[in-house]
Design a protein around this motif. Structure first.
Motif, PDB file in Angstrom:
ATOM      1  N   ARG A 187       0.827  -1.209   0.000  1.00  0.00           N
ATOM      2  CA  ARG A 187       0.000   0.000   0.000  1.00  0.00           C
ATOM      3  C   ARG A 187       0.861   1.259   0.000  1.00  0.00           C
ATOM      4  NH1 ARG A 187      -3.669  -3.474   2.977  1.00  0.00           N
ATOM      5  NH2 ARG A 187      -2.490  -3.217   4.910  1.00  0.00           N
ATOM      6  N   ALA A 188       1.972   1.208   0.747  1.00  0.00           N
ATOM      7  CA  ALA A 188       2.876   2.364   0.790  1.00  0.00           C
ATOM      8  C   ALA A 188       3.464   2.640  -0.590  1.00  0.00           C
ATOM      9  CB  ALA A 188       3.997   2.108   1.797  1.00  0.00           C
ATOM     10  N   LEU A 189       3.903   1.592  -1.276  1.00  0.00           N
ATOM     11  CA  LEU A 189       4.476   1.755  -2.616  1.00  0.00           C
ATOM     12  C   LEU A 189       3.450   2.309  -3.593  1.00  0.00           C
ATOM     13  CD1 LEU A 189       6.701  -1.414  -3.262  1.00  0.00           C
ATOM     14  CD2 LEU A 189       7.417   0.975  -3.343  1.00  0.00           C
ATOM     15  N   ALA A 190       2.247   1.744  -3.559  1.00  0.00           N
ATOM     16  CA  ALA A 190       1.204   2.194  -4.481  1.00  0.00           C
ATOM     17  C   ALA A 190       0.831   3.651  -4.222  1.00  0.00           C
ATOM     18  CB  ALA A 190      -0.027   1.301  -4.347  1.00  0.00           C
ATOM     19  N   THR A 191       0.748   4.026  -2.950  1.00  0.00           N
ATOM     20  CA  THR A 191       0.440   5.416  -2.616  1.00  0.00           C
ATOM     21  C   THR A 191       1.522   6.345  -3.144  1.00  0.00           C
ATOM     22  OG1 THR A 191      -0.697   4.680  -0.606  1.00  0.00           O
ATOM     23  CG2 THR A 191      -0.076   7.005  -0.727  1.00  0.00           C
ATOM     24  N   LEU A 195       2.402  -8.492  -0.561  1.00  0.00           N
ATOM     25  CA  LEU A 195       2.845  -7.185  -1.044  1.00  0.00           C
ATOM     26  C   LEU A 195       2.037  -6.766  -2.272  1.00  0.00           C
ATOM     27  CD1 LEU A 195       6.549  -6.026  -1.324  1.00  0.00           C
ATOM     28  CD2 LEU A 195       4.863  -5.380  -3.034  1.00  0.00           C
ATOM     29  N   LEU A 196       1.843  -7.696  -3.198  1.00  0.00           N
ATOM     30  CA  LEU A 196       1.095  -7.381  -4.415  1.00  0.00           C
ATOM     31  C   LEU A 196      -0.379  -7.104  -4.116  1.00  0.00           C
ATOM     32  CD1 LEU A 196       2.749 -10.064  -6.708  1.00  0.00           C
ATOM     33  CD2 LEU A 196       3.014  -7.577  -6.899  1.00  0.00           C
ATOM     34  N   LYS A 197      -0.933  -7.838  -3.142  1.00  0.00           N
ATOM     35  CA  LYS A 197      -2.321  -7.601  -2.750  1.00  0.00           C
ATOM     36  C   LYS A 197      -2.486  -6.186  -2.206  1.00  0.00           C
ATOM     37  CE  LYS A 197      -5.841  -9.073   0.588  1.00  0.00           C
ATOM     38  NZ  LYS A 197      -6.144  -9.968   1.737  1.00  0.00           N
ATOM     39  N   GLY A 198      -1.575  -5.807  -1.296  1.00  0.00           N
ATOM     40  CA  GLY A 198      -1.655  -4.459  -0.742  1.00  0.00           C
ATOM     41  C   GLY A 198      -1.480  -3.400  -1.810  1.00  0.00           C
ATOM     42  N   TYR A 199      -0.570  -3.641  -2.741  1.00  0.00           N
ATOM     43  CA  TYR A 199      -0.326  -2.680  -3.812  1.00  0.00           C
ATOM     44  C   TYR A 199      -1.590  -2.476  -4.649  1.00  0.00           C
ATOM     45  CZ  TYR A 199       2.135  -0.238  -7.561  1.00  0.00           C
ATOM     46  OH  TYR A 199       2.542   0.704  -8.474  1.00  0.00           O
ATOM     47  N   GLU A 200      -2.247  -3.582  -5.026  1.00  0.00           N
ATOM     48  CA  GLU A 200      -3.398  -3.483  -5.934  1.00  0.00           C
ATOM     49  C   GLU A 200      -4.648  -2.975  -5.227  1.00  0.00           C
ATOM     50  OE1 GLU A 200      -3.392  -5.900  -9.684  1.00  0.00           O
ATOM     51  OE2 GLU A 200      -2.874  -7.460  -8.224  1.00  0.00           O
ATOM     52  N   GLU A 201      -4.647  -2.920  -3.902  1.00  0.00           N
ATOM     53  CA  GLU A 201      -5.752  -2.262  -3.205  1.00  0.00           C
ATOM     54  C   GLU A 201      -5.783  -0.768  -3.538  1.00  0.00           C
ATOM     55  OE1 GLU A 201      -5.590  -2.900   0.967  1.00  0.00           O
ATOM     56  OE2 GLU A 201      -5.752  -5.087   0.827  1.00  0.00           O
ATOM     57  N   ILE A 202      -4.605  -0.222  -3.782  1.00  0.00           N
ATOM     58  CA  ILE A 202      -4.480   1.204  -4.086  1.00  0.00           C
ATOM     59  C   ILE A 202      -4.304   1.443  -5.580  1.00  0.00           C
ATOM     60  CG2 ILE A 202      -3.161   3.314  -3.596  1.00  0.00           C
ATOM     61  CD1 ILE A 202      -4.506   2.156  -1.131  1.00  0.00           C
ATOM     62  N   TYR A 203      -3.543   0.578  -6.224  1.00  0.00           N
ATOM     63  CA  TYR A 203      -3.155   0.779  -7.625  1.00  0.00           C
ATOM     64  C   TYR A 203      -3.387  -0.530  -8.390  1.00  0.00           C
ATOM     65  CZ  TYR A 203      -0.401   3.008 -11.373  1.00  0.00           C
ATOM     66  OH  TYR A 203       0.011   3.613 -12.539  1.00  0.00           O
ATOM     67  N   PRO A 204      -4.622  -0.778  -8.840  1.00  0.00           N
ATOM     68  CA  PRO A 204      -4.906  -2.018  -9.574  1.00  0.00           C
ATOM     69  C   PRO A 204      -4.069  -2.115 -10.856  1.00  0.00           C
ATOM     70  CG  PRO A 204      -6.929  -0.912  -8.907  1.00  0.00           C
ATOM     71  CD  PRO A 204      -5.817   0.055  -8.657  1.00  0.00           C
ATOM     72  N   LEU A 205      -3.595  -3.308 -11.132  1.00  0.00           N
ATOM     73  CA  LEU A 205      -2.771  -3.563 -12.313  1.00  0.00           C
ATOM     74  C   LEU A 205      -3.544  -4.432 -13.297  1.00  0.00           C
ATOM     75  CD1 LEU A 205       0.421  -4.525 -10.297  1.00  0.00           C
ATOM     76  CD2 LEU A 205       0.160  -2.409 -11.609  1.00  0.00           C
ATOM     77  N   ASP A 206      -3.416  -4.129 -14.588  1.00  0.00           N
ATOM     78  CA  ASP A 206      -4.041  -5.008 -15.568  1.00  0.00           C
ATOM     79  C   ASP A 206      -3.094  -6.163 -15.884  1.00  0.00           C
ATOM     80  OD1 ASP A 206      -2.150  -4.183 -17.524  1.00  0.00           O
ATOM     81  OD2 ASP A 206      -3.444  -2.576 -18.224  1.00  0.00           O
ATOM     82  N   ARG A 207      -3.537  -7.082 -16.735  1.00  0.00           N
ATOM     83  CA  ARG A 207      -2.766  -8.300 -17.004  1.00  0.00           C
ATOM     84  C   ARG A 207      -1.397  -7.985 -17.612  1.00  0.00           C
ATOM     85  NH1 ARG A 207      -1.514 -11.775 -20.950  1.00  0.00           N
ATOM     86  NH2 ARG A 207      -2.563 -10.517 -22.525  1.00  0.00           N
ATOM     87  N   ILE A 208      -1.337  -6.989 -18.481  1.00  0.00           N
ATOM     88  CA  ILE A 208      -0.073  -6.655 -19.137  1.00  0.00           C
ATOM     89  C   ILE A 208       0.912  -6.069 -18.125  1.00  0.00           C
ATOM     90  CG2 ILE A 208       0.992  -5.479 -21.091  1.00  0.00           C
ATOM     91  CD1 ILE A 208      -1.177  -7.589 -21.745  1.00  0.00           C
ATOM     92  N   GLU A 209       0.417  -5.222 -17.240  1.00  0.00           N
ATOM     93  CA  GLU A 209       1.289  -4.655 -16.208  1.00  0.00           C
ATOM     94  C   GLU A 209       1.801  -5.747 -15.273  1.00  0.00           C
ATOM     95  OE1 GLU A 209      -0.177  -0.161 -15.380  1.00  0.00           O
ATOM     96  OE2 GLU A 209      -1.649  -1.724 -14.942  1.00  0.00           O
ATOM     97  N   ARG A 210       0.924  -6.688 -14.946  1.00  0.00           N
ATOM     98  CA  ARG A 210       1.365  -7.816 -14.113  1.00  0.00           C
ATOM     99  C   ARG A 210       2.441  -8.636 -14.828  1.00  0.00           C
ATOM    100  NH1 ARG A 210      -3.533 -10.959 -11.067  1.00  0.00           N
ATOM    101  NH2 ARG A 210      -4.190  -9.306  -9.629  1.00  0.00           N
ATOM    102  N   LYS A 211       2.234  -8.859 -16.097  1.00  0.00           N
ATOM    103  CA  LYS A 211       3.201  -9.632 -16.870  1.00  0.00           C
ATOM    104  C   LYS A 211       4.554  -8.936 -16.910  1.00  0.00           C
ATOM    105  CE  LYS A 211       3.771 -11.828 -21.427  1.00  0.00           C
ATOM    106  NZ  LYS A 211       3.147 -12.035 -22.764  1.00  0.00           N
ATOM    107  N   LEU A 212       4.544  -7.621 -17.023  1.00  0.00           N
ATOM    108  CA  LEU A 212       5.788  -6.857 -17.043  1.00  0.00           C
ATOM    109  C   LEU A 212       6.526  -6.993 -15.703  1.00  0.00           C
ATOM    110  CD1 LEU A 212       7.810  -4.836 -18.158  1.00  0.00           C
ATOM    111  CD2 LEU A 212       6.194  -2.993 -17.614  1.00  0.00           C
ATOM    112  N   ILE A 213       5.816  -6.831 -14.593  1.00  0.00           N
ATOM    113  CA  ILE A 213       6.434  -6.959 -13.273  1.00  0.00           C
ATOM    114  C   ILE A 213       6.971  -8.371 -13.070  1.00  0.00           C
ATOM    115  CG2 ILE A 213       5.950  -6.979 -10.793  1.00  0.00           C
ATOM    116  CD1 ILE A 213       3.953  -4.675 -11.322  1.00  0.00           C
TER     117      ILE A 213
END
Length: 333
Positions: A125-129, A266-284
């Motif tokens: 959540r901190a990173l996404a914020t 970590l990814l769950k907390g991140y996507e609570e603030i900053y949802p990622l689409d499939r392509i963004e997930r694939k990139l990460i």
């Protein structure tokens, strides 16, 4: 004055931030003997930090501290709560100069390291914020992720050349290369194939039109859970406008110890603030799979830290492979 600070210097600098020091103690890090100075004052304990320029940038030390202070002020103005705020000096700036070296001060955070899934959710959540805090940065030139990929590709090519040479000689790391070198190359090829896909190439091109402020050095020592339960990210010297995807991938690599629960938290907390689409997930996921530690060790083969990095890779190899597969599955969830 390289890495040694006298009591007189510490007292002089501390007073510029409106504080009277009672005692001080230099604290070392992995890279510097006196990385930060813990200063006890009547109003509490503070961190006095010398600022060192990044050698990867062409700008000088003063230009870099000014830019970093501007970013810090942006975070303060935005109400970002996951950092110890820099104090304002008597000159009205967030830093001061002493014998040519910039210094800044912030409250000392006492606490523990990341331990639980809830901690990693909060880090996400901190990173996404942070990544959502954006402004107009006219001096920043994208596409940020593409530039980082180009740098890593050159490191991969160097790794392959030096590995081939090491296997044919009696270099100290020869056995490691013979055991893990080809597997590293397979991880790289798997990532490069994904990163060359049209959908990711299109995403990287779109990144030119967006900016994100990133910490750029999220590691286990740089994240503290305070005694009051608040998560703080420290050591903001290397923050910059850059790739949020690289920031997430590096944060996963540098904090979770390949623990699947920590990765997903970590990814769950991140996507609570900053949802990622499939392509963004694939990139990460692709960036996460790159064996960057092996590349670094190859660039500096005679450094003790390089040998330590290879030893850690050997000890965690199976966990690493499972974590890489886990993120690949997360891409399509």
């Amino acid at each position: 004055m390289v890495n040694s600070y006298t009591k007189t210097q510490i007292r002089k600098i501390t007073r510029r931030f409106g504080l009277i020091p009672l005692s001080s103690d230099s604290i070392g890090s992995l890279y510097r003997k006196n990385a930060v100075i813990q200063v006890q004052t009547e109003s509490g304990t503070y961190a006095l930090k010398p600022f060192f320029r990044s050698l990867l940038l062409r700008s000088n030390t003063i230009q870099q501290i000014k830019t970093t202070a501007d970013y810090m002020q942006l975070l303060i103005n935005s109400g970002f709560s996951y950092m110890p705020k820099w104090l304002t000096s008597n000159s009205g700036t967030l830093w001061t100069l002493n014998q040519g070296r910039p210094f800044y001060m912030s409250p000392w955070i006492k606490g523990r390291k990341l331990e639980k899934q809830e901690d990693f959710e909060e880090l996400g959540r901190a990173l996404a914020t942070l990544h959502q805090i954006s402004s107009h940065f006219p001096h920043a030139k994208g596409p940020f992720t593409f530039k980082q990929i180009q740098l890593w590709q050159s490191q991969d090519r160097l790794f392959r050349r030096r590995m081939a040479k090491a296997i044919q000689t009696n270099e100290p790391n020869r056995k490691w290369y013979k055991k893990y070198g080809k597997s590293c190359n397979r991880l790289s090829e798997r990532a490069w194939t994904d990163l060359r896909s049209p959908e990711i190439v299109d995403l990287l091109e779109k990144e030119r039109a967006r900016t994100a402020l990133i910490h750029n050095d999220i590691t286990t020592p740089n994240v503290i859970i305070s005694d009051e339960g608040q998560l703080f990210i420290i050591d903001w010297d290397h923050m910059k406008v850059g790739s949020l995807y690289v920031d997430v991938a590096k944060s996963l690599m540098n904090t979770t110890q390949y623990n699947p629960d920590f990765n997903l938290s970590l990814l769950k907390g991140y996507e609570e603030i900053y949802p990622l689409d499939r392509i963004e997930r694939k990139l990460i996921s692709s960036l996460y799979g790159l064996p960057q530690e092996a590349w670094h060790a190859t660039r500096f083969p005679n450094r003790p830290r390089s040998r330590k990095m290879l030893d850690i890779m050997e000890q965690t190899w199976l966990l690493r492979l499972k974590a890489t597969d886990l993120l690949a599955e997360w891409t399509n969830q």
